[in-house]
Scaffold this motif. Sequence first.
Motif, PDB file in Angstrom:
ATOM      1  N   TYR A   1      95.587  49.916  32.035  1.00  0.00           N
ATOM      2  CA  TYR A   1      94.417  50.323  31.245  1.00  0.00           C
ATOM      3  C   TYR A   1      94.327  49.491  29.971  1.00  0.00           C
ATOM      4  O   TYR A   1      93.255  48.995  29.598  1.00  0.00           O
ATOM      5  CB  TYR A   1      94.536  51.812  30.917  1.00  0.00           C
ATOM      6  N   ASN A   2      95.457  49.330  29.291  1.00  0.00           N
ATOM      7  CA  ASN A   2      95.461  48.572  28.037  1.00  0.00           C
ATOM      8  C   ASN A   2      95.144  47.096  28.263  1.00  0.00           C
ATOM      9  O   ASN A   2      94.394  46.486  27.487  1.00  0.00           O
ATOM     10  CB  ASN A   2      96.809  48.724  27.341  1.00  0.00           C
TER      11      ASN A   2
ATOM     12  N   LYS B   1      89.223  49.576  34.376  1.00  0.00           N
ATOM     13  CA  LYS B   1      89.676  50.412  33.269  1.00  0.00           C
ATOM     14  C   LYS B   1      89.278  51.868  33.512  1.00  0.00           C
ATOM     15  O   LYS B   1      90.070  52.794  33.274  1.00  0.00           O
ATOM     16  CB  LYS B   1      89.075  49.898  31.961  1.00  0.00           C
TER      17      LYS B   1
ATOM     18  N   TYR C   1      93.439  45.767  30.828  1.00  0.00           N
ATOM     19  CA  TYR C   1      92.021  45.627  31.182  1.00  0.00           C
ATOM     20  C   TYR C   1      91.142  45.747  29.935  1.00  0.00           C
ATOM     21  O   TYR C   1      90.126  45.063  29.807  1.00  0.00           O
ATOM     22  CB  TYR C   1      91.621  46.688  32.207  1.00  0.00           C
ATOM     23  N   GLY C   2      91.555  46.611  29.011  1.00  0.00           N
ATOM     24  CA  GLY C   2      90.803  46.754  27.771  1.00  0.00           C
ATOM     25  C   GLY C   2      90.854  45.528  26.884  1.00  0.00           C
ATOM     26  O   GLY C   2      89.996  45.345  26.012  1.00  0.00           O
TER      27      GLY C   2
ATOM     28  N   GLY D   1      96.743  42.978  33.820  1.00  0.00           N
ATOM     29  CA  GLY D   1      96.274  44.298  34.227  1.00  0.00           C
ATOM     30  C   GLY D   1      96.438  44.515  35.715  1.00  0.00           C
ATOM     31  O   GLY D   1      96.872  45.586  36.168  1.00  0.00           O
TER      32      GLY D   1
END
Length: 328
Positions: free
Chosen positions: A98-99, A117, A101-102, A85
């Motif tokens: 974003y993905n 995020k 970190y998710g 990330g």
Amino acid sequence: QAYKRSSERNTLRLSYARLLLEAEQLDAASEQYREVLRQDRTNSDAHFALALIALQSRKPDEAYRHFLTLFESGQRRDDAAWFLGQIEDERGNYREAYNWYGAVTGGSHVIEALLRKSYMLYKLEGIQPALASLEKLRQHGNTLLGPQLYVIEAELYYEDGQPAQALRRYEQGLEAFPNNLNLVYGRAMMHAELGDFPSSERDLRYILDRLPDDARSLNALGYLLSNHTDRYDEAYSLIERALAITPDDPAVIDSMGWVEYRLGNLERSLELLQEAFKRQPDPEIAAHLGEVLWKLGHRQKAQDIWRTALDESPNHRVLRETVDRLSR
């Protein structure tokens, strides 16, 4: 038996590589880790170490490959997702960041990942969706996360061009978490941004009364005094203390270069600002370095540095003000 001997050799190599890292012999350590991978392509310690060395050596593509291998193998997934990330974040690939970190669901970076995020959501969709996501985190009632939520909300308002709203958020945070020093520091920065330098100085001295060796606050107060008062000797003393605590911090080196400039020591200022810029080509450092070069008569060099910095940060306030003021 052969497998056992190979495993024992790898254990020794990993120990030796760690010693080389402690001695800051990155190339030699990397070779040992690569040899481990030649014997065992799945070794998570070697992949992780090589990824961190690559990041330190500013080789994000190489780091990315190692972290991705770890994530896909199911080893150190949370750490790998966090760093993947960060790499995409640094590249400006906010959806991918974003993905990643998710995908951080536990470990030591989980709170940071939640906050980053939300920041990625700001980059992708604007401030309101980002604030809404942070409010959802607040509703979980995590009191440890609480002060950090106020900090990132204030930072979002500031980045969105709303410093007064950012200041208000810091004030609200301090109502909820009185005397939280991170919130006090943030409020000091917003006071300075809005031109209220006495209030900024008061907040920074409040922190230093409690944490006399806080390098961040020493540096901030020294820079404030060098930039907005004629108390240059006092500023120098504060920054000198910060530099003794964090001698490799480019922000502190920049501040020392700037106060030397204010004191009229242009050659020493140039030396320090070049070192700071080498460590971190930040737009504010570029502004300072360009100004000193300009004053020394190296105007083409100054313009080249400013032009490059403006290409990357066209709206940076300090950089734009410096260029406009000196180029008139």
